[in-house]
Design a protein around this motif. Sequence first.
Motif, PDB file in Angstrom:
ATOM      1  N   ALA A  80       0.829  -1.210   0.000  1.00  0.00           N
ATOM      2  CA  ALA A  80       0.000   0.000   0.000  1.00  0.00           C
ATOM      3  C   ALA A  80       0.859   1.255   0.000  1.00  0.00           C
ATOM      4  CB  ALA A  80      -0.923  -0.005   1.216  1.00  0.00           C
ATOM      5  N   PHE A  81       1.935   1.254   0.787  1.00  0.00           N
ATOM      6  CA  PHE A  81       2.784   2.446   0.862  1.00  0.00           C
ATOM      7  C   PHE A  81       3.661   2.609  -0.369  1.00  0.00           C
ATOM      8  CE2 PHE A  81       1.271   2.840   5.055  1.00  0.00           C
ATOM      9  CZ  PHE A  81       1.628   4.096   5.521  1.00  0.00           C
ATOM     10  N   VAL A  82       3.905   1.520  -1.085  1.00  0.00           N
ATOM     11  CA  VAL A  82       4.680   1.614  -2.324  1.00  0.00           C
ATOM     12  C   VAL A  82       3.793   2.049  -3.487  1.00  0.00           C
ATOM     13  CG1 VAL A  82       5.967   0.294  -4.051  1.00  0.00           C
ATOM     14  CG2 VAL A  82       6.432  -0.045  -1.617  1.00  0.00           C
ATOM     15  N   ALA A  83       2.581   1.520  -3.557  1.00  0.00           N
ATOM     16  CA  ALA A  83       1.732   1.723  -4.734  1.00  0.00           C
ATOM     17  C   ALA A  83       0.853   2.962  -4.661  1.00  0.00           C
ATOM     18  CB  ALA A  83       0.843   0.486  -4.942  1.00  0.00           C
ATOM     19  N   TYR A  84       0.541   3.443  -3.453  1.00  0.00           N
ATOM     20  CA  TYR A  84      -0.397   4.559  -3.336  1.00  0.00           C
ATOM     21  C   TYR A  84       0.290   5.800  -2.779  1.00  0.00           C
ATOM     22  CZ  TYR A  84      -4.109   1.179  -4.186  1.00  0.00           C
ATOM     23  OH  TYR A  84      -4.906   0.219  -4.756  1.00  0.00           O
ATOM     24  N   PRO A  85      -0.152   6.978  -3.223  1.00  0.00           N
ATOM     25  CA  PRO A  85       0.481   8.229  -2.778  1.00  0.00           C
ATOM     26  C   PRO A  85       0.123   8.567  -1.333  1.00  0.00           C
ATOM     27  CG  PRO A  85      -1.439   8.716  -4.128  1.00  0.00           C
ATOM     28  CD  PRO A  85      -1.238   7.230  -4.195  1.00  0.00           C
ATOM     29  N   SER A  86       0.865   9.471  -0.763  1.00  0.00           N
ATOM     30  CA  SER A  86       0.612   9.922   0.600  1.00  0.00           C
ATOM     31  C   SER A  86      -0.801  10.497   0.720  1.00  0.00           C
ATOM     32  CB  SER A  86       1.635  10.993   0.983  1.00  0.00           C
ATOM     33  OG  SER A  86       1.370  11.501   2.269  1.00  0.00           O
ATOM     34  N   GLY A  87      -1.502  10.133   1.784  1.00  0.00           N
ATOM     35  CA  GLY A  87      -2.842  10.636   2.009  1.00  0.00           C
ATOM     36  C   GLY A  87      -3.937   9.771   1.421  1.00  0.00           C
ATOM     37  N   HIS A  88      -3.583   8.761   0.629  1.00  0.00           N
ATOM     38  CA  HIS A  88      -4.609   7.900   0.031  1.00  0.00           C
ATOM     39  C   HIS A  88      -5.225   7.031   1.118  1.00  0.00           C
ATOM     40  CE1 HIS A  88      -6.582   5.021  -2.608  1.00  0.00           C
ATOM     41  NE2 HIS A  88      -6.345   5.839  -3.623  1.00  0.00           N
ATOM     42  N   PRO A  89      -6.553   6.836   1.097  1.00  0.00           N
ATOM     43  CA  PRO A  89      -7.196   6.051   2.162  1.00  0.00           C
ATOM     44  C   PRO A  89      -6.725   4.608   2.248  1.00  0.00           C
ATOM     45  CG  PRO A  89      -8.738   6.522   0.366  1.00  0.00           C
ATOM     46  CD  PRO A  89      -7.543   7.386   0.145  1.00  0.00           C
ATOM     47  N   VAL A  90      -6.239   4.032   1.141  1.00  0.00           N
ATOM     48  CA  VAL A  90      -5.744   2.659   1.192  1.00  0.00           C
ATOM     49  C   VAL A  90      -4.579   2.555   2.173  1.00  0.00           C
ATOM     50  CG1 VAL A  90      -4.478   0.912  -0.117  1.00  0.00           C
ATOM     51  CG2 VAL A  90      -6.557   1.901  -1.067  1.00  0.00           C
ATOM     52  N   ARG A  91      -3.737   3.565   2.195  1.00  0.00           N
ATOM     53  CA  ARG A  91      -2.618   3.567   3.143  1.00  0.00           C
ATOM     54  C   ARG A  91      -3.125   3.539   4.587  1.00  0.00           C
ATOM     55  NH1 ARG A  91       2.565   7.381   1.892  1.00  0.00           N
ATOM     56  NH2 ARG A  91       3.350   6.305   0.042  1.00  0.00           N
ATOM     57  N   GLY A  92      -4.122   4.374   4.864  1.00  0.00           N
ATOM     58  CA  GLY A  92      -4.680   4.412   6.204  1.00  0.00           C
ATOM     59  C   GLY A  92      -5.334   3.094   6.589  1.00  0.00           C
ATOM     60  N   GLY A  93      -6.064   2.490   5.648  1.00  0.00           N
ATOM     61  CA  GLY A  93      -6.705   1.210   5.923  1.00  0.00           C
ATOM     62  C   GLY A  93      -5.695   0.103   6.171  1.00  0.00           C
ATOM     63  N   ALA A  94      -4.628   0.081   5.371  1.00  0.00           N
ATOM     64  CA  ALA A  94      -3.595  -0.935   5.546  1.00  0.00           C
ATOM     65  C   ALA A  94      -2.858  -0.759   6.867  1.00  0.00           C
ATOM     66  CB  ALA A  94      -2.619  -0.891   4.375  1.00  0.00           C
ATOM     67  N   ALA A  95      -2.610   0.496   7.248  1.00  0.00           N
ATOM     68  CA  ALA A  95      -1.930   0.769   8.517  1.00  0.00           C
ATOM     69  C   ALA A  95      -2.809   0.355   9.697  1.00  0.00           C
ATOM     70  CB  ALA A  95      -1.574   2.250   8.618  1.00  0.00           C
ATOM     71  N   ALA A  96      -4.108   0.667   9.620  1.00  0.00           N
ATOM     72  CA  ALA A  96      -5.031   0.263  10.689  1.00  0.00           C
ATOM     73  C   ALA A  96      -5.128  -1.254  10.769  1.00  0.00           C
ATOM     74  CB  ALA A  96      -6.407   0.875  10.446  1.00  0.00           C
ATOM     75  N   SER A  97      -5.137  -1.926   9.618  1.00  0.00           N
ATOM     76  CA  SER A  97      -5.176  -3.388   9.599  1.00  0.00           C
ATOM     77  C   SER A  97      -3.959  -3.972  10.302  1.00  0.00           C
ATOM     78  CB  SER A  97      -5.239  -3.897   8.157  1.00  0.00           C
ATOM     79  OG  SER A  97      -6.387  -3.435   7.493  1.00  0.00           O
ATOM     80  N   MET A  98      -2.793  -3.404  10.044  1.00  0.00           N
ATOM     81  CA  MET A  98      -1.572  -3.890  10.678  1.00  0.00           C
ATOM     82  C   MET A  98      -1.613  -3.665  12.185  1.00  0.00           C
ATOM     83  SD  MET A  98       1.340  -5.337   9.638  1.00  0.00           S
ATOM     84  CE  MET A  98       1.103  -6.530  10.967  1.00  0.00           C
ATOM     85  N   LEU A  99      -2.107  -2.492  12.594  1.00  0.00           N
ATOM     86  CA  LEU A  99      -2.204  -2.187  14.027  1.00  0.00           C
ATOM     87  C   LEU A  99      -3.106  -3.190  14.740  1.00  0.00           C
ATOM     88  CD1 LEU A  99      -1.837  -0.400  16.533  1.00  0.00           C
ATOM     89  CD2 LEU A  99      -3.745   0.998  15.704  1.00  0.00           C
ATOM     90  N   PHE A 100      -4.282  -3.437  14.168  1.00  0.00           N
ATOM     91  CA  PHE A 100      -5.218  -4.361  14.811  1.00  0.00           C
ATOM     92  C   PHE A 100      -4.745  -5.806  14.718  1.00  0.00           C
ATOM     93  CE2 PHE A 100      -8.391  -0.867  13.898  1.00  0.00           C
ATOM     94  CZ  PHE A 100      -8.475  -0.475  15.229  1.00  0.00           C
ATOM     95  N   MET A 101      -3.934  -6.139  13.711  1.00  0.00           N
ATOM     96  CA  MET A 101      -3.374  -7.485  13.646  1.00  0.00           C
ATOM     97  C   MET A 101      -2.353  -7.674  14.764  1.00  0.00           C
ATOM     98  SD  MET A 101      -3.342 -10.458  12.266  1.00  0.00           S
ATOM     99  CE  MET A 101      -4.068 -10.439  10.622  1.00  0.00           C
ATOM    100  N   ILE A 102      -1.587  -6.644  15.050  1.00  0.00           N
ATOM    101  CA  ILE A 102      -0.620  -6.724  16.151  1.00  0.00           C
ATOM    102  C   ILE A 102      -1.341  -6.872  17.489  1.00  0.00           C
ATOM    103  CG2 ILE A 102       1.128  -5.418  17.429  1.00  0.00           C
ATOM    104  CD1 ILE A 102       1.987  -4.202  14.725  1.00  0.00           C
ATOM    105  N   THR A 103      -2.374  -6.055  17.715  1.00  0.00           N
ATOM    106  CA  THR A 103      -3.115  -6.162  18.973  1.00  0.00           C
ATOM    107  C   THR A 103      -3.863  -7.488  19.055  1.00  0.00           C
ATOM    108  OG1 THR A 103      -4.951  -4.898  17.971  1.00  0.00           O
ATOM    109  CG2 THR A 103      -3.354  -3.673  19.295  1.00  0.00           C
ATOM    110  N   GLU A 104      -4.280  -8.020  17.902  1.00  0.00           N
ATOM    111  CA  GLU A 104      -4.935  -9.326  17.883  1.00  0.00           C
ATOM    112  C   GLU A 104      -3.971 -10.402  18.375  1.00  0.00           C
ATOM    113  OE1 GLU A 104      -8.472 -11.619  16.325  1.00  0.00           O
ATOM    114  OE2 GLU A 104      -8.027  -9.730  17.310  1.00  0.00           O
ATOM    115  N   ALA A 105      -2.746 -10.344  17.907  1.00  0.00           N
ATOM    116  CA  ALA A 105      -1.741 -11.317  18.347  1.00  0.00           C
ATOM    117  C   ALA A 105      -1.444 -11.138  19.834  1.00  0.00           C
ATOM    118  CB  ALA A 105      -0.472 -11.150  17.523  1.00  0.00           C
ATOM    119  N   ALA A 106      -1.399  -9.880  20.286  1.00  0.00           N
ATOM    120  CA  ALA A 106      -1.100  -9.610  21.690  1.00  0.00           C
ATOM    121  C   ALA A 106      -2.215 -10.130  22.601  1.00  0.00           C
ATOM    122  CB  ALA A 106      -0.903  -8.112  21.907  1.00  0.00           C
ATOM    123  N   VAL A 107      -3.459  -9.917  22.210  1.00  0.00           N
ATOM    124  CA  VAL A 107      -4.581 -10.411  23.015  1.00  0.00           C
ATOM    125  C   VAL A 107      -4.588 -11.938  23.031  1.00  0.00           C
ATOM    126  CG1 VAL A 107      -7.097 -10.533  23.183  1.00  0.00           C
ATOM    127  CG2 VAL A 107      -5.996  -8.351  22.656  1.00  0.00           C
ATOM    128  N   GLY A 108      -4.358 -12.550  21.871  1.00  0.00           N
ATOM    129  CA  GLY A 108      -4.302 -14.010  21.817  1.00  0.00           C
ATOM    130  C   GLY A 108      -3.195 -14.565  22.698  1.00  0.00           C
TER     131      GLY A 108
END
Length: 322
Positions: A80-108
């Motif tokens: 997402a950060f390679v293919a999309y420009p700064s400020g594009h919502p895909v970047r924000g969605g991918a970053a949020a996905s990574m954050l929640f995946m990390i917290t998902e692993a931590a809770v598990g």
Amino acid sequence: MTQARFWKLAALALAFTLGVILWGAFVRATGSGAGCGSHWPTCNGDVIPRSPSAATLIEFTHRATSGVAFLLVALQLVWAFVAYPSGHPVRGGAAASMLFMITEAAVGAGIVLLEYVAHDASAARALWMAVHLINTFLLVGAMTCTLYWARGGRRVRLRGQGVTGALLGAGLAGVLAVGVTGAIAALGDTLFAAASLREGLAQDFSPAAHFLLQLRVLHPTVAAAVGVYLLFARGAVAARRPSPEVARLSTATGALVLLQIGAGLLNLLLLAPVWMQLVHLLLADLLWMVLVTFAAAAMSEQASPADAGPPGEKARREAVAI
């Protein structure tokens, strides 16, 4: 790495993560959460378990597939950060996905290390399961938005949404509440299985019953209330935001609400067998995904002047993006 192919990775990551979520429910329903003991990230102290039991295989498979899902979401973030420009919502969605995946692993990891697995029936386990469920839904929601934006969806505008924003916000919060009560009900079904529907109902209303059984009645009550609300709210939102896309998502939301209510009744009548619990959870995830997409479409920014362009230009751009 191009935008045209990114959505395929986003779809794969989302589908695979849904599979991991369902397998996690299978781990809980079969009482296999202690299959790797209180060790994490190793399994009974080994990277790969030796002479594993059935419970160990079930739990180890969940951990292994969770690791693959983690890598897919990490790849999605980099792409997402390679293919999309700064400020594009895909970047924000991918970053949020990574954050929640990390917290998902931590809770598990916390659930395993604190031994809130197998036959533990404590209030602390119920609380951790509620946190786990909320984080899982937030993860799925972020990944759904990432895919939606990668497929050409417009950026969401939160300010100035008025009644539409309130209706959708209440709907999303309601589904989370249904999910939390459902997780607690499923835990009660697993730990205190009833031999008949009559016995199950007696457990629910007995003053001497375990608190998990007493709380179990909350799920159908909350689910019914939220289901009725969603059937009303989705029509009200569609009327306020008329568009073919919003209309389709409104219809899909209504259909899934009715289907989920039917699945819930069947789950109750069948005394919550494992396979039906998985179907019920899958429908809950699909309803959440459609509702999140519905909210994103209804609260998206209006078409910009650039969307006009010369005749056929917008369609050409959308075809290239796909």
